[in-house]
Each structure stands twice: as structure tokens, then as C-alpha cells.
Scaffold this motif. Structure first.
Motif, PDB file in Angstrom:
ATOM      1  N   TYR A  54       0.785  -1.202   0.147  1.00 59.67           N
ATOM      2  CA  TYR A  54       0.144   0.053   0.172  1.00 59.67           C
ATOM      3  C   TYR A  54       0.983   1.074   0.125  1.00 59.67           C
ATOM      4  N   GLN A  55       1.894   1.289   1.070  1.00 61.68           N
ATOM      5  CA  GLN A  55       2.862   2.594   0.876  1.00 61.68           C
ATOM      6  C   GLN A  55       3.770   2.746  -0.336  1.00 61.68           C
ATOM      7  N   THR A  56       4.105   1.533  -0.728  1.00 61.01           N
ATOM      8  CA  THR A  56       4.685   1.612  -2.223  1.00 61.01           C
ATOM      9  C   THR A  56       4.126   2.552  -3.224  1.00 61.01           C
ATOM     10  N   THR A 279       1.076  -2.954  -8.176  1.00 65.58           N
ATOM     11  CA  THR A 279       2.023  -2.491  -7.197  1.00 65.58           C
ATOM     12  C   THR A 279       2.767  -3.580  -6.558  1.00 65.58           C
ATOM     13  N   LYS A 280       2.044  -4.666  -6.062  1.00 60.91           N
ATOM     14  CA  LYS A 280       2.586  -5.997  -5.446  1.00 60.91           C
ATOM     15  C   LYS A 280       3.330  -6.926  -6.356  1.00 60.91           C
ATOM     16  N   ALA A 281       2.881  -6.775  -7.696  1.00 65.53           N
ATOM     17  CA  ALA A 281       3.530  -7.471  -8.712  1.00 65.53           C
ATOM     18  C   ALA A 281       4.948  -6.927  -9.077  1.00 65.53           C
ATOM     19  N   VAL A 282       4.935  -5.555  -9.022  1.00 63.64           N
ATOM     20  CA  VAL A 282       6.283  -4.775  -9.428  1.00 63.64           C
ATOM     21  C   VAL A 282       7.151  -5.091  -8.235  1.00 63.64           C
ATOM     22  N   LEU A 283       6.639  -4.896  -7.043  1.00 60.79           N
ATOM     23  CA  LEU A 283       7.330  -4.997  -5.872  1.00 60.79           C
ATOM     24  C   LEU A 283       8.138  -6.388  -5.755  1.00 60.79           C
ATOM     25  N   LEU A 348       3.768  10.053   5.844  1.00 63.17           N
ATOM     26  CA  LEU A 348       4.070   8.715   5.771  1.00 63.17           C
ATOM     27  C   LEU A 348       5.303   8.292   4.596  1.00 63.17           C
ATOM     28  N   VAL A 349       4.923   9.037   3.485  1.00 66.34           N
ATOM     29  CA  VAL A 349       5.953   8.827   2.241  1.00 66.34           C
ATOM     30  C   VAL A 349       7.289   9.384   2.616  1.00 66.34           C
TER      31      VAL A 349
END
Length: 736
Positions: A54-56, A279-283, A348-349
């Protein structure tokens, strides 16, 4: 999403200048309560952690927002390319990797946004978004393409085909760290990228800790990219065919739930759940690629997503902002509001970016420190007797180069044409050519230090890149071919002029000058390259050197390896030539700019300012003829012409490691005053500008005109009017 403007007191100071804030994204109270990178940690601990994913995503959107607002503040700059890979950059940082470079100068505003978010730009007194906007594309600010002067930025970026050299050089010198670099698919058509990586990997198969991140977005600067029609399999096979063992490709199309047409889609238009899945896939993909690269596999990560995703336009229309693209233009306002984050999200970022990698890139990147280097010790100089047996200058220097390489095992010599052809085969004997085939006859060994790709770009790129990254190197080339490697060498020397730290000068040795290449014809006769360096001298940190003989070249190299942040070009012949100077005379000439080789009396005095070693032969003959006519002469060998400018002629005082030594007027008069002055060179007359600019004598020049096939150097000199007779004739006319 509703965009709001909060009360000034509710946002942290760094947010000053952000025009639009949004409501918290879905589930922020669940996944945004605490930083995914806790205090004291340098990366997320679990790529499956939903809060980390999420934060990514929040970070990727923050990068997009800042990139667009910063470029929009000047209605200028390039947001589209960086925006299409924001998830990949965010993933790298969240995983603790901050030594990130780029092949693409147009990614600059995105990199600046990243450096702002991790507090690196505070070293430039940029602490708020408002200041970030004001300083973008301004003098003493954040120039339009990346520069080495920006905290946290490892290398400059401008011309395509250069970025991989910096990443490979950094990886070579720092084997324990990852050096990702973004590559645009618009620039993938440049031949240098893949060919230079392939040769590097053959020479250094164990150095794989650099990671190309291909931004495959379907578009180039003004049209579709040349690889836009490749399928995913074809693209993967292209990299495998170029030697890559691991290809990790994440295609946004696989997550599209909005039925976007075409092969390239915009993930920011997905449902929020699908955005998180992408995003999860990229991470996961970045994590896999990083581990692969660090474990010894040549690896590429590819993110496939439409150019301009998340900014004001898509495709090539997103590449560049124009005067109409101001921050109050409706389409820009709409785009910014769409990407607007809440105040809490910005905090947060900022916390994650600050902590990732152990602190701001401006404090932790490998280029933020002066590299510790092995001591070279005393070089084995051999002083030949003046007037004794002629010696080959390049061979004399080769002995010293071997000593430097033996003392510094990271030192590399690069040469596309082969050292033996330039009279420096002794370098190969001392350091060995890097080659997978062990062969003592050819001085080849897998662990050698002589790098020989058949590309001047690859030679210049790695050699100059090593110096920029803090190491030592020597780029050797034929003068006639070096022009093919000069763009990156020029990029590096410009960067060195503005670096905030000392780094070894990038040194070159250019041999086989035009006058030696009669039988090879004009293809090997291109001394016009000297005009390139003559122009660069005005930068303030460029020093072309023209040693007189085998003693002189040793003193030149002895000085060069002690210097910092300079570009030093040594040009010398590979033919046996007379010894005319002592070592000490050249050491003095490196300070003064020149040395007097001979002076004869007469009724009048003609001064010859000579650049180059072979050119001295007809000059000495002309001086002898003039003496028979009762005319005296002075022969001055110009060894370091940069010293002969006046201080105000160059930008020396703007260089971070300034060298303000110039010959003063009184000494200039001692060297060059006479009844007439003749500048003589076998190369470009522009190199004589410092002398001609300051002289008040009657003066003229003799220089190279063009190449031709001849049977000897003498015949070639005659073709160009570089003869004793021509010199005498010019002198006689001037002193009438």
C-alpha cells in the motif's frame, strides 16, 4: 477523489507549495497507520505485507504528483517517461536500494522529486515543495537534465546510450551494492546499450550487480518506440539473446479491469484493488530481479505500462511540457487533483523515503564520498639522455601505466584498437588483456586489467565512468577514432567540474597522429579532434597535453595521475623521436604551459610556438635555414596550452576543484615576444588560440588541412604545407 486545501497549520512544513491535497485513499486507516519502514530499519521487511504494498503505491503517486507539479511550475520539462515507471522506482527505494542511476536525462524531474522526498535536497536548501518548484530548471538549481552536482544523484544523464556505463562502473567498484538504472524503450534502439553490456559481461561475468530497469511504455520522445510492436515473449528473447540470464517482466495489461485498448495501459485508471495488485507484482518483481543481480546473474527488470500514466497526458504527448501546460491550465489542474494525496499520506511517504537505504541518498549513495584508493608509490621514471637515441614516447608511458595498474587492482586501461598498435604493448604484458581465453602469447587472461571492446563509446564510457565513480583508469585510442567516444567523456568532464567531492581525473592517451598515418590514408588522419579539446579548454578543467618526447610524456603522466576532477588528454606519437627535454623541463612546462627548446641569435627573431612532437622536425630545419639568412629564432614547445590562456578566458573559477594557474603577461612575453610569431601544429590550429590571442607580434599559423594517402610522414606533411620551406617562407614574409 475530492481534492481539498487544508489549513496551513495542518500540513508539515515540507508540504508548503503543494497545491492540492486529497482525501485519504481507501483503507488508509488500516495500512497507513505506521510506516512500513520502521525507525532504525532501512527497508520493508516483507514484500507480502499489505501495508508495504500500500505504501509503495502511495510513494509512486507522490512521485507522479511532484513530477507533474514541478514541471508544471515552469511549463517545461519531461514528466511522462518517469511517471510510467513510478511503481518500479518506488519499489527499489522501499527495498532499500538508493544507488539508482538512469539512462534517460528526461527522467530528471522524477529523480529530483525522489531526492526531495528523502531529504537529500536539503543540502541545497530546498526544504519545501515551493522551493523545489522555484529552483527547477534554474541556475544554481535543478537543471533540466540530471547533473552530478545534485545531492543523491550518482551520475549525469543527457545523451542516450550513456547511463549503463555509469552503472557498470559503479558496480565494478562496489561489488556489494545494487546499481539499478532506468532505460527508456525509446532509447533502446541506441546500439551502445546492449553491446557495451554484452562486452562488459564477457569481461567481468562475476560483476552483475547492476540492474537495467526497462521502461517499456510504447513511446519515444515524439512517436511510438521502435520496439512498441514486440510481444512480451519477443522482448524477453531480445534480452536473453543479448546474454541476460534472468528477465523479469511485469505488464500492467495483466491487471487491467477497465478494458483499456492497446498493449500499453495506464495502471492509475484501474480500480484501487487492481492498482494494489499491480504494485504488489512490481514489488515482487523488483525484489526477485535485485536478488538475482546480486547473486551473479545478468538480470533485467521490465515494467510495461503506458507512457504518461498518472500525469496530464499519455503517449508521446506526455513526454514534454509546453507553454500551454501551466499549473492553472484545466487539464493540469485535473491531473494534479486526481493524484493528490492526503496530508497524512505525504508524511508517511516522507518517513519511508528518509529511512530507506539508511538515510537520504545525498548522505548514503556511493558517490557522496571520496573513494579510498591504493597508494601508487613512486613511478619508475626513466630519464633518457637529451640528444641521445630516439625513443618511442608511448612505450615510455606504458611502463608507468603498468606500475599504476599493479598498485591499484581496480585500475583499468581501455582500448578499442589494441595497445600493441600504439606502441604500448608493454601495458598488455604488465596488466593482461581481459579475455575468457587464457593465452600468454597474446597476453590474455580472465583477470586482466586491459579492457578491449571494439567500440570507442564502450572504452570511453567505462574508463570515464570509473573516474566519475571514484576510481582510476586510462582510455587509449587512435587520435583518428577517439571522436566516437568523446560524447560521454565530455559528459563526465563537465560533471567533474561541478562535483562536490574530489575524484581522480579522467586521463586519455591518443596515439598514431595523422602525420604518422600516411599509407593508411585519410580514414586514419583526423587531427580535427584537437579542435574539440581546444574548445573544451575554456571549461576550465580540461587539459590537453602535448609531450615533446619520451621524457616529457613520463612527466605528463606523472602529473596527471595526481590530479583531481580534470579531463587530461595526452597526445603523442608512436614513432621513435629525438629526446629534446629533461623530465624537469616538462614538470616546469606543466606549470608554465611551454618550454623553450632552442634559441638562436640573428638580426631579427622569429618565435615558433609548436604543438606536437613530430611537428618539431620541420621547425628545427626551418630554424637552421633562417640562421643561414641571419635571422634568429626561438622554438617553444607548447606542452600544456591551457596554462597559456588568461584567467578570464576560461571558467576555471566555477569548477568545484578549481585550477587557476595561468602564465602571467611578463612570462608570456619572455616566451613568445619577437619580431614575428608562427604557430605550427600537425593538428587543428584552434589549439594555438591561447598563444595567438595574447601575442602582439606579427603572426601566422601553419596547421593541418586534410588527409591523403602518402608513402611517408614527410610526404603527408608536404601535402599539408607543413615543411621547413613553408615555415621559412612564412617567417621571411613576416619579418620583412
Amino acid at each position: 477523489m475530492t481534492a481539498t486545501t487544508p489549513k496551513a497549520t495542518s500540513a508539515p512544513k515540507f508540504c508548503e507549495g503543494i497545491q492540492y491535497f486529497g482525501e485519504p485513499l481507501p483503507d488508509f486507516d488500516k495500512y497507513g497507520k505506521e510506516s512500513a519502514i520502521p525507525i532504525g530499519k532501512t527497508a520493508i521487511s516483507n514484500i507480502q505485507d499489505k501495508a508495504a504494498i500500500y505504501q509503495t503505491l502511495l510513494y509512486a503517486d507522490a512521485l507522479r504528483y511532484l513530477t507533474l507539479q514541478v514541471t508544471g511550475s515552469k511549463a517545461s520539462g519531461h514528466p511522462g517517461g518517469f511517471a510510467s515507471q513510478a511503481e518500479a522506482y518506488a519499489a527499489l527505494v522501499m527495498l532499500g536500494h538508493k544507488n539508482i542511476l538512469t539512462e534517460v536525462g528526461h527522467h530528471a524531474p522524477g529523480f529530483y522529486s525522489a531526492m526531495f522526498l528523502d531529504r537529500s535536497l536539503e543540502d541545497m536548501d530546498i526544504t519545501t515543495v515551493q522551493q523545489l518548484r522555484e529552483r527547477f530548471r534554474e541556475k544554481h538549481g535543478l537543471l533540466g537534465h540530471l547533473s552530478g552536482m545534485i545531492p543523491g544523484i550518482l551520475a549525469p544523464a543527457g545523451p542516450l546510450g550513456q547511463g549503463q556505463h555509469f552503472a557498470m562502473a559503479a558496480a565494478y567498484l562496489n561489488r556489494d551494492k545494487l546499481f539499478p538504472f532506468t532505460v527508456g524503450d525509446g532509447g533502446l534502439g541506441e546500439p551502445y546499450i546492449m553491446s557495451s553490456i554484452a562486452h562488459f559481461n564477457t569481461a567481468f561475468p562475476q560483476v552483475t550487480n547492476f540492474l537495467p530497469v526497462l521502461v517499456w511504455n510504447g513511446y519515444s520522445q515524439e512517436h511510438h518506440s521502435m520496439v512498441s510492436l514486440k510481444t512480451n515473449d519477443e522482448m524477453g528473447n531480445y534480452w536473453v539473446g543479448n546474454g541476460f540470464e534472468e528477465v523479469v517482466l511485469v505488464d500492467a495489461k495483466d491487471f487491467d479491469d477497465t478494458n483499456q485498448p492497446g498493449d500499453y495501459v495506464n495502471s492509475t485508471e484501474f480500480s484501487f484493488e487492481k492498482r494494489l495488485q499491480f504494485t504488489k507484482a512490481v514489488l515482487e518483481g523488483i525484489d526477485k530481479a535485485a536478488k538475482s543481480a546480486l547473486s551473479g546473474k545478468l538480470t533485467v527488470f521490465i515494467i510495461k505500462q503506458l507512457k504518461g500514466s498518472g500525469v496530464h497526458a499519455t503517449g508521446s504527448k506526455s513526454h514534454n511540457l509546453y507553454p500551454k501546460d501551466t499549473l492553472d491550465a484545466p487539464h493540469m489542474v485535473e491531473a494534479l487533483k486526481k493524484r493528490a494525496l492526503s496530508v497524512e499520506a505525504w508524511e508517511l511517504v516522507r518517513n519511508n523515503c528518509d529511512r530507506a537505504g539508511g538515510g537520504p541518498a545525498g548522505k548514503t549513495a556511493v558517490t557522496e564520498f571520496e573513494r579510498d584508493l591504493p597508494e601508487i608509490g613512486e613511478l619508475p621514471l626513466q630519464e633518457f639522455a637529451v640528444g641521445g637515441e630516439p625513443k618511442v614516447s608511448t612505450t615510455a608511458m606504458g611502463t608507468l601505466v603498468g606500475k599504476v595498474g599493479q598498485a591499484d587492482k581496480n585500475f583499468l586501461v581501455t582500448n578499442a584498437d589494441g595497445n600493441a598498435a600504439s606502441g604500448i604493448g608493454n601495458i598488455n604484458q604488465a596488466l593482461k588483456i581481459i579475455h575468457p581465453t587464457q593465452d600468454d602469447i597474446y597476453n590474455q587472461a580472465p583477470q586482466g586489467q586491459v579492457y578491449e571492446p571494439l567500440s570507442e563509446d564502450a572504452c570511453a564510457g567505462l574508463a570515464a565512468g570509473l573516474c566519475l565513480m571514484g576510481g582510476r583508469s586510462l582510455w587509449c585510442s587512435y587520435e583518428s577514432f577517439a571522436i566516437n567516444g568523446l560524447p560521454i567523456w565530455q559528459t563526465v568532464t563537465q560533471a567533474m567540474a561541478e562535483l562536490r567531492r574530489p575524484t581522480p581525473s579522467t586521463i586519455t592517451l591518443f596515439t598514431a597522429g595523422a602525420l604518422e598515418q600516411g599509407r593508411n590514408g585519410w580514414t586514419h588522419q583526423r587531427p580535427e579532434i584537437e579542435a574539440y579539446f581546444a574548445s573544451m579548454m575554456r571549461n576550465g578543467n580540461i587539459f590537453p597535453l602535448f609531450p615533446t618526447d619520451a621524457n616529457s610524456i613520463q612527466a605528463c603522466y606523472e602529473w596527471a595521475v595526481t590530479t583531481k576532477n580534470k579531463g587530461i588528454v595526452i597526445t603523442a606519437s608512436k614513432s621513435p623521436l629525438p629526446i629534446r627535454t629533461t623530465l624537469e623541463q616538462t614538470r616546469q612546462a606543466l606549470k608554465d604551459g611551454a618550454v623553450v627548446l632552442q634559441e638562436t641569435d640573428g638580426n631579427q627573431k622569429v618565435v615558433f610556438a609548436v604543438i606536437g612532437d613530430m611537428m618539431l622536425k620541420p621547425v628545427f630545419a626551418a630554424a637552421e635555414d633562417l640562421q643561414k639568412s641571419g635571422i634568429g629564432s626561438k622554438i617553444v614547445s607548447v606542452i600544456n596550452p591551457r596554462r597559456l590562456y588568461r584567467p578570464e578566458d576560461t571558467a576555471w573559477d566555477t569548477c568545484s576543484q578549481p585550477d587557476g594557474d595561468f602564465m602571467d603577461d611578463a612570462k608570456f612575453a619572455q616566451f613568445f615576444d619577437g619580431d614575428a610569431l608562427i604557430g605550427a601544429t600537425g593538428g587543428a590550429p584552434a589549439m594555438l588560440e591561447p598563444v595567438m590571442l595574447r601575442s602582439n607580434c606579427k603572426r601566422d599559423t601553419l596547421s593541418w588541412k586534410r588527409g591523403e594517402t602518402t608513402s611517408s610522414a614527410g610526404e603527408l606533411m608536404d601535402f599539408n604545407g607543413l615543411t621547413a620551406e613553408a615555415l621559412k617562407e612564412k617567417a621571411m614574409k613576416l619579418v620583412k
